[in-house]
Motif scaffolding. Sequence first.
Motif, PDB file in Angstrom:
ATOM      1  N   LEU A   1       0.863  -1.350   0.069  1.00 12.94           N
ATOM      2  CA  LEU A   1      -0.094   0.037  -0.106  1.00 12.94           C
ATOM      3  C   LEU A   1       0.869   1.252  -0.033  1.00 12.94           C
ATOM      4  O   LEU A   1       0.485   2.238  -0.765  1.00 12.94           O
ATOM      5  CB  LEU A   1      -0.916  -0.178   1.243  1.00 12.94           C
ATOM      6  CG  LEU A   1      -2.239  -1.049   1.256  1.00 12.94           C
ATOM      7  CD1 LEU A   1      -2.785  -0.948   2.591  1.00 12.94           C
ATOM      8  CD2 LEU A   1      -2.971  -0.521   0.266  1.00 12.94           C
ATOM      9  N   ALA A   2       2.067   1.313   0.694  1.00 13.45           N
ATOM     10  CA  ALA A   2       3.056   2.176   0.747  1.00 13.45           C
ATOM     11  C   ALA A   2       3.505   2.637  -0.687  1.00 13.45           C
ATOM     12  O   ALA A   2       3.742   3.744  -1.125  1.00 13.45           O
ATOM     13  CB  ALA A   2       4.227   2.201   1.704  1.00 13.45           C
ATOM     14  N   LEU A   3       3.785   1.410  -1.502  1.00 15.55           N
ATOM     15  CA  LEU A   3       4.492   1.793  -2.681  1.00 15.55           C
ATOM     16  C   LEU A   3       3.452   2.181  -3.593  1.00 15.55           C
ATOM     17  O   LEU A   3       3.468   2.965  -4.505  1.00 15.55           O
ATOM     18  CB  LEU A   3       4.927   0.340  -3.142  1.00 15.55           C
ATOM     19  CG  LEU A   3       6.391  -0.285  -2.481  1.00 15.55           C
ATOM     20  CD1 LEU A   3       6.674  -1.507  -2.772  1.00 15.55           C
ATOM     21  CD2 LEU A   3       7.326   0.718  -2.748  1.00 15.55           C
ATOM     22  N   ILE A   4       1.996   1.727  -3.789  1.00 19.42           N
ATOM     23  CA  ILE A   4       1.020   2.166  -4.628  1.00 19.42           C
ATOM     24  C   ILE A   4       0.759   3.695  -4.162  1.00 19.42           C
ATOM     25  O   ILE A   4       0.614   4.497  -5.122  1.00 19.42           O
ATOM     26  CB  ILE A   4      -0.168   1.288  -4.275  1.00 19.42           C
ATOM     27  CG1 ILE A   4       0.053   0.016  -4.629  1.00 19.42           C
ATOM     28  CG2 ILE A   4      -1.504   2.100  -4.861  1.00 19.42           C
ATOM     29  CD1 ILE A   4      -1.181  -1.185  -4.423  1.00 19.42           C
ATOM     30  N   ALA A   5       0.576   4.255  -2.935  1.00 21.57           N
ATOM     31  CA  ALA A   5       0.464   5.678  -2.560  1.00 21.57           C
ATOM     32  C   ALA A   5       1.641   6.519  -3.000  1.00 21.57           C
ATOM     33  O   ALA A   5       1.315   7.609  -3.440  1.00 21.57           O
ATOM     34  CB  ALA A   5       0.286   5.734  -1.101  1.00 21.57           C
ATOM     35  N   ASN A   6       2.688   5.857  -3.041  1.00 22.61           N
ATOM     36  CA  ASN A   6       3.902   6.279  -3.303  1.00 22.61           C
ATOM     37  C   ASN A   6       4.022   6.626  -4.984  1.00 22.61           C
ATOM     38  O   ASN A   6       4.533   7.851  -5.422  1.00 22.61           O
ATOM     39  CB  ASN A   6       5.304   5.946  -2.920  1.00 22.61           C
ATOM     40  CG  ASN A   6       6.174   6.678  -2.850  1.00 22.61           C
ATOM     41  OD1 ASN A   6       6.286   8.072  -3.059  1.00 22.61           O
ATOM     42  ND2 ASN A   6       7.635   6.269  -2.449  1.00 22.61           N
TER      43      ASN A   6
ATOM     44  N   ALA B   1      -1.342  15.573  -2.864  1.00 27.24           N
ATOM     45  CA  ALA B   1       0.318  15.301  -2.617  1.00 27.24           C
ATOM     46  C   ALA B   1       0.209  14.987  -1.118  1.00 27.24           C
ATOM     47  O   ALA B   1       1.205  14.187  -0.572  1.00 27.24           O
ATOM     48  CB  ALA B   1       1.077  16.071  -3.232  1.00 27.24           C
ATOM     49  N   LEU B   2      -0.084  16.002  -0.298  1.00 27.95           N
ATOM     50  CA  LEU B   2       0.393  16.122   1.058  1.00 27.95           C
ATOM     51  C   LEU B   2      -0.668  15.026   1.798  1.00 27.95           C
ATOM     52  O   LEU B   2       0.035  14.236   2.566  1.00 27.95           O
ATOM     53  CB  LEU B   2      -0.324  17.328   1.813  1.00 27.95           C
ATOM     54  CG  LEU B   2      -0.101  17.484   3.079  1.00 27.95           C
ATOM     55  CD1 LEU B   2       1.235  17.557   3.440  1.00 27.95           C
ATOM     56  CD2 LEU B   2      -0.909  18.781   3.629  1.00 27.95           C
ATOM     57  N   LEU B   3      -1.779  14.529   1.143  1.00 26.07           N
ATOM     58  CA  LEU B   3      -2.505  13.567   2.158  1.00 26.07           C
ATOM     59  C   LEU B   3      -1.794  12.303   1.738  1.00 26.07           C
ATOM     60  O   LEU B   3      -1.754  11.173   2.690  1.00 26.07           O
ATOM     61  CB  LEU B   3      -3.940  13.649   1.729  1.00 26.07           C
ATOM     62  CG  LEU B   3      -4.959  14.623   2.323  1.00 26.07           C
ATOM     63  CD1 LEU B   3      -6.205  14.734   1.747  1.00 26.07           C
ATOM     64  CD2 LEU B   3      -4.803  14.596   3.551  1.00 26.07           C
ATOM     65  N   LEU B   4      -1.302  12.129   0.572  1.00 24.85           N
ATOM     66  CA  LEU B   4      -0.740  10.687   0.191  1.00 24.85           C
ATOM     67  C   LEU B   4       0.524  10.692   0.777  1.00 24.85           C
ATOM     68  O   LEU B   4       1.091   9.559   1.046  1.00 24.85           O
ATOM     69  CB  LEU B   4      -0.529  10.871  -1.523  1.00 24.85           C
ATOM     70  CG  LEU B   4      -1.950  10.639  -2.259  1.00 24.85           C
ATOM     71  CD1 LEU B   4      -1.504  10.898  -3.898  1.00 24.85           C
ATOM     72  CD2 LEU B   4      -2.341   9.116  -2.213  1.00 24.85           C
ATOM     73  N   ALA B   5       1.237  11.776   0.965  1.00 20.41           N
ATOM     74  CA  ALA B   5       2.725  11.679   1.596  1.00 20.41           C
ATOM     75  C   ALA B   5       2.345  11.128   3.032  1.00 20.41           C
ATOM     76  O   ALA B   5       3.073  10.558   3.586  1.00 20.41           O
ATOM     77  CB  ALA B   5       3.406  12.843   1.546  1.00 20.41           C
ATOM     78  N   VAL B   6       1.320  11.598   3.636  1.00 20.05           N
ATOM     79  CA  VAL B   6       1.077  11.276   5.032  1.00 20.05           C
ATOM     80  C   VAL B   6       0.625   9.852   5.028  1.00 20.05           C
ATOM     81  O   VAL B   6       1.047   8.975   5.966  1.00 20.05           O
ATOM     82  CB  VAL B   6      -0.101  12.204   5.598  1.00 20.05           C
ATOM     83  CG1 VAL B   6      -0.637  11.508   6.937  1.00 20.05           C
ATOM     84  CG2 VAL B   6       0.480  13.516   5.797  1.00 20.05           C
ATOM     85  N   ALA B   7      -0.200   9.295   4.020  1.00 23.99           N
ATOM     86  CA  ALA B   7      -0.472   7.999   3.986  1.00 23.99           C
ATOM     87  C   ALA B   7       0.871   7.360   3.852  1.00 23.99           C
ATOM     88  O   ALA B   7       0.792   5.951   4.548  1.00 23.99           O
ATOM     89  CB  ALA B   7      -1.424   7.871   2.825  1.00 23.99           C
ATOM     90  N   VAL B   8       1.628   7.477   2.889  1.00 23.08           N
ATOM     91  CA  VAL B   8       2.891   6.798   2.481  1.00 23.08           C
ATOM     92  C   VAL B   8       3.824   6.526   4.182  1.00 23.08           C
ATOM     93  O   VAL B   8       4.166   5.573   4.286  1.00 23.08           O
ATOM     94  CB  VAL B   8       3.738   7.180   1.528  1.00 23.08           C
ATOM     95  CG1 VAL B   8       5.186   6.721   1.585  1.00 23.08           C
ATOM     96  CG2 VAL B   8       3.026   7.370   0.161  1.00 23.08           C
ATOM     97  N   LEU B   9       3.763   7.731   4.712  1.00 23.30           N
ATOM     98  CA  LEU B   9       4.562   7.863   6.075  1.00 23.30           C
ATOM     99  C   LEU B   9       3.871   6.881   6.798  1.00 23.30           C
ATOM    100  O   LEU B   9       4.636   6.205   7.678  1.00 23.30           O
ATOM    101  CB  LEU B   9       4.809   9.190   6.502  1.00 23.30           C
ATOM    102  CG  LEU B   9       5.368   9.330   7.644  1.00 23.30           C
ATOM    103  CD1 LEU B   9       7.134   8.937   7.597  1.00 23.30           C
ATOM    104  CD2 LEU B   9       5.413  10.739   8.495  1.00 23.30           C
ATOM    105  N   ALA B  10       2.737   6.832   7.105  1.00 28.39           N
ATOM    106  CA  ALA B  10       2.191   5.970   8.115  1.00 28.39           C
ATOM    107  C   ALA B  10       2.258   4.638   7.691  1.00 28.39           C
ATOM    108  O   ALA B  10       2.507   3.788   8.601  1.00 28.39           O
ATOM    109  CB  ALA B  10       0.446   6.408   8.277  1.00 28.39           C
TER     110      ALA B  10
ATOM    111  N   GLY C   1       3.994   1.725   9.949  1.00 29.00           N
ATOM    112  CA  GLY C   1       3.226   0.474  10.039  1.00 29.00           C
ATOM    113  C   GLY C   1       3.911  -0.730   9.402  1.00 29.00           C
ATOM    114  O   GLY C   1       4.089  -1.848  10.313  1.00 29.00           O
ATOM    115  N   ALA C   2       4.443  -0.761   8.367  1.00 28.16           N
ATOM    116  CA  ALA C   2       5.051  -1.671   7.885  1.00 28.16           C
ATOM    117  C   ALA C   2       6.333  -2.154   8.684  1.00 28.16           C
ATOM    118  O   ALA C   2       6.774  -3.375   8.739  1.00 28.16           O
ATOM    119  CB  ALA C   2       5.652  -1.528   6.466  1.00 28.16           C
ATOM    120  N   GLY C   3       7.072  -1.213   9.038  1.00 28.40           N
ATOM    121  CA  GLY C   3       8.287  -1.469   9.771  1.00 28.40           C
ATOM    122  C   GLY C   3       7.928  -2.026  11.354  1.00 28.40           C
ATOM    123  O   GLY C   3       8.448  -2.885  11.668  1.00 28.40           O
ATOM    124  N   LEU C   4       6.755  -1.577  12.001  1.00 25.01           N
ATOM    125  CA  LEU C   4       6.335  -2.106  13.166  1.00 25.01           C
ATOM    126  C   LEU C   4       5.876  -3.480  12.904  1.00 25.01           C
ATOM    127  O   LEU C   4       6.106  -4.369  13.739  1.00 25.01           O
ATOM    128  CB  LEU C   4       5.455  -1.261  13.746  1.00 25.01           C
ATOM    129  CG  LEU C   4       5.735   0.123  14.215  1.00 25.01           C
ATOM    130  CD1 LEU C   4       4.674   0.896  14.680  1.00 25.01           C
ATOM    131  CD2 LEU C   4       6.709  -0.238  15.514  1.00 25.01           C
TER     132      LEU C   4
END
Length: 104
Positions: A61-66, A78-87, A91-94
Motif C-alpha cells: 500500500l505504501a508503494l502504491i500511494a507513493n 500530494a500532502l495527504l498521499l505523503a502522510v499515507a505513505v509515511l503512516a 506501520g510496515a516497519g512495526l
Amino acid sequence: MARNKTHPKETATPILWQQPQLPQAHYGGYLLGLIFFGLSVFGLVRYPHWIWAAPILVSALALIANTRIRYSYRQIEALLLAVAVLACLIGAGLLTGLALNVAR
C-alpha cells in the motif's frame, strides 16, 4: 469557431517536480517500501506464518500511494498521499518486527 480547450492536467506540471525536495523524498519512500516488502517476503520464506501477510500488504500500500504521488497535480492531494505513505511505512516497519517475533 472551435475553441481549443485542453484539460488542466495536460498543461500543468505535477507537484512532484515543482518542489525541490519532493523527488528525493519520493525515491526514499520507494526505497523504504521496497526494503520492507523484501524483508517481509524473505521472512515469509524463512519463517512461514500467516502473520507475514500484514507487513506485505502495508508495504505494498505504501508503494502504491507513493506511485500515486507522482501523478498528483494538487498540493493537498500530494500532502495527504505523503502522510499515507509515511503512516504505511511506519506501520510496515512495526508489523515486520512483530511478525518476526511471532513467527520465530
